[in-house]
Design a protein around this motif. Structure first.
Motif, PDB file in Angstrom:
ATOM      1  N   UNK A  48       2.409  64.015  -3.304  1.00 40.60           N
ATOM      2  CA  UNK A  48       1.155  63.702  -2.636  1.00 40.60           C
ATOM      3  C   UNK A  48       0.114  63.598  -3.737  1.00 40.60           C
ATOM      4  N   UNK A  49      -0.540  62.473  -3.805  1.00 40.00           N
ATOM      5  CA  UNK A  49      -1.517  62.219  -4.869  1.00 40.00           C
ATOM      6  C   UNK A  49      -0.881  62.521  -6.216  1.00 40.00           C
ATOM      7  N   UNK A  50      -1.371  63.514  -6.953  1.00 47.57           N
ATOM      8  CA  UNK A  50      -0.829  63.837  -8.275  1.00 47.57           C
ATOM      9  C   UNK A  50      -0.023  65.124  -8.282  1.00 47.57           C
ATOM     10  N   UNK A  51       0.551  65.486  -7.155  1.00 45.65           N
ATOM     11  CA  UNK A  51       1.308  66.728  -7.055  1.00 45.65           C
ATOM     12  C   UNK A  51       2.728  66.426  -6.595  1.00 45.65           C
ATOM     13  N   UNK A  52       3.696  66.991  -7.317  1.00 48.53           N
ATOM     14  CA  UNK A  52       5.095  66.908  -6.897  1.00 48.53           C
ATOM     15  C   UNK A  52       5.441  68.223  -6.211  1.00 48.53           C
ATOM     16  N   UNK A  53       6.028  68.133  -5.042  1.00 46.16           N
ATOM     17  CA  UNK A  53       6.399  69.313  -4.262  1.00 46.16           C
ATOM     18  C   UNK A  53       7.916  69.432  -4.240  1.00 46.16           C
ATOM     19  N   UNK A  54       8.415  70.652  -4.364  1.00 48.80           N
ATOM     20  CA  UNK A  54       9.835  70.938  -4.217  1.00 48.80           C
ATOM     21  C   UNK A  54       9.965  71.998  -3.143  1.00 48.80           C
ATOM     22  N   UNK A  55      10.952  71.829  -2.272  1.00 46.50           N
ATOM     23  CA  UNK A  55      11.182  72.822  -1.237  1.00 46.50           C
ATOM     24  C   UNK A  55      12.681  73.047  -1.118  1.00 46.50           C
ATOM     25  N   UNK A  56      13.068  74.311  -1.099  1.00 48.18           N
ATOM     26  CA  UNK A  56      14.449  74.671  -0.837  1.00 48.18           C
ATOM     27  C   UNK A  56      14.432  75.512   0.432  1.00 48.18           C
ATOM     28  N   UNK A  57      15.138  75.049   1.440  1.00 47.10           N
ATOM     29  CA  UNK A  57      15.150  75.722   2.740  1.00 47.10           C
ATOM     30  C   UNK A  57      16.576  76.146   3.056  1.00 47.10           C
ATOM     31  N   UNK A  58      16.713  77.401   3.449  1.00 47.53           N
ATOM     32  CA  UNK A  58      18.023  77.866   3.882  1.00 47.53           C
ATOM     33  C   UNK A  58      17.903  78.471   5.271  1.00 47.53           C
ATOM     34  N   UNK A  59      19.033  78.814   5.830  1.00 48.11           N
ATOM     35  CA  UNK A  59      19.077  79.365   7.182  1.00 48.11           C
ATOM     36  C   UNK A  59      19.779  80.716   7.149  1.00 48.11           C
ATOM     37  N   UNK A  60      19.369  81.551   6.199  1.00 46.70           N
ATOM     38  CA  UNK A  60      19.944  82.877   6.049  1.00 46.70           C
ATOM     39  C   UNK A  60      19.223  83.897   6.904  1.00 46.70           C
ATOM     40  N   UNK A  61      19.283  85.138   6.465  1.00 45.24           N
ATOM     41  CA  UNK A  61      18.728  86.243   7.242  1.00 45.24           C
ATOM     42  C   UNK A  61      17.212  86.259   7.261  1.00 45.24           C
ATOM     43  N   UNK A  62      16.577  85.619   6.302  1.00 45.25           N
ATOM     44  CA  UNK A  62      15.123  85.625   6.233  1.00 45.25           C
ATOM     45  C   UNK A  62      14.621  86.836   5.457  1.00 45.25           C
ATOM     46  N   UNK A  63      13.331  86.866   5.225  1.00 42.21           N
ATOM     47  CA  UNK A  63      12.697  87.936   4.459  1.00 42.21           C
ATOM     48  C   UNK A  63      11.559  88.497   5.302  1.00 42.21           C
ATOM     49  N   UNK A  64      11.546  89.810   5.468  1.00 46.09           N
ATOM     50  CA  UNK A  64      10.498  90.435   6.276  1.00 46.09           C
ATOM     51  C   UNK A  64       9.128  90.192   5.639  1.00 46.09           C
ATOM     52  N   UNK A  65       8.076  90.315   6.454  1.00 49.39           N
ATOM     53  CA  UNK A  65       6.721  90.121   5.923  1.00 49.39           C
ATOM     54  C   UNK A  65       6.402  91.107   4.814  1.00 49.39           C
ATOM     55  N   UNK A  66       6.859  92.351   4.955  1.00 47.46           N
ATOM     56  CA  UNK A  66       6.619  93.364   3.912  1.00 47.46           C
ATOM     57  C   UNK A  66       7.289  92.954   2.606  1.00 47.46           C
ATOM     58  N   UNK A  67       8.509  92.462   2.683  1.00 51.21           N
ATOM     59  CA  UNK A  67       9.233  92.074   1.474  1.00 51.21           C
ATOM     60  C   UNK A  67       8.721  90.775   0.870  1.00 51.21           C
ATOM     61  N   UNK A  68       8.084  89.929   1.679  1.00 47.30           N
ATOM     62  CA  UNK A  68       7.533  88.686   1.144  1.00 47.30           C
ATOM     63  C   UNK A  68       6.455  88.959   0.107  1.00 47.30           C
TER      64      UNK A  68
END
Length: 113
Positions: A48-68
């Motif tokens: 987008x404009x002058x920014x390259x974005x990378x995203x890695x998405x998985x469908x594992x157990x997830x991370x709790x808000x505290x651990x994030x």
């Protein structure tokens, strides 16, 4: 896993390709490590404009808000029990953060809906 990269995404900026490769490899490795068997992992790259974005998405157990809040801290592991299936030193995401910071980028986590 299917990875489809378009050349034009990377044709307009200069960076250290080895550092980008390291960060992306670490993210994919974590996605594989913490996903359930037979789940998919999605890797997306876009600009987008002058920014390259990378995203890695998985469908594992997830991370709790505290651990994030600690996943990018050096030597912090979410499961540090002696019987943990995922052995390691807790450096992966902190190294990614350091590398991405060096490249003047940002790393974060987005909770899926």
């Amino acid at each position: 896993m299917i990875l489809n990269l378009k050349k034009e995404i990377f044709s307009f900026f200069k960076t250290d390709p080895e550092k980008v490769k390291l960060a992306l490899a670490n993210l994919i490795s974590n996605a594989i490590k913490f996903s359930y068997d037979d789940n998919r992992i999605i890797v997306r790259l876009w600009k987008t404009e002058n920014i390259v974005h990378m995203m890695v998405q998985d469908y594992g157990t997830g991370i709790s808000e505290a651990n994030q809040k600690i996943i990018f801290d050096r030597f912090k592991r979410l499961d540090s029990g002696i019987n943990s299936l995922n052995r390691g030193h807790g450096l992966g995401l902190s190294i990614n953060k350091a590398v991405i910071d060096l490249l003047q980028g940002k790393i974060g986590i987005k909770k899926r809906n």
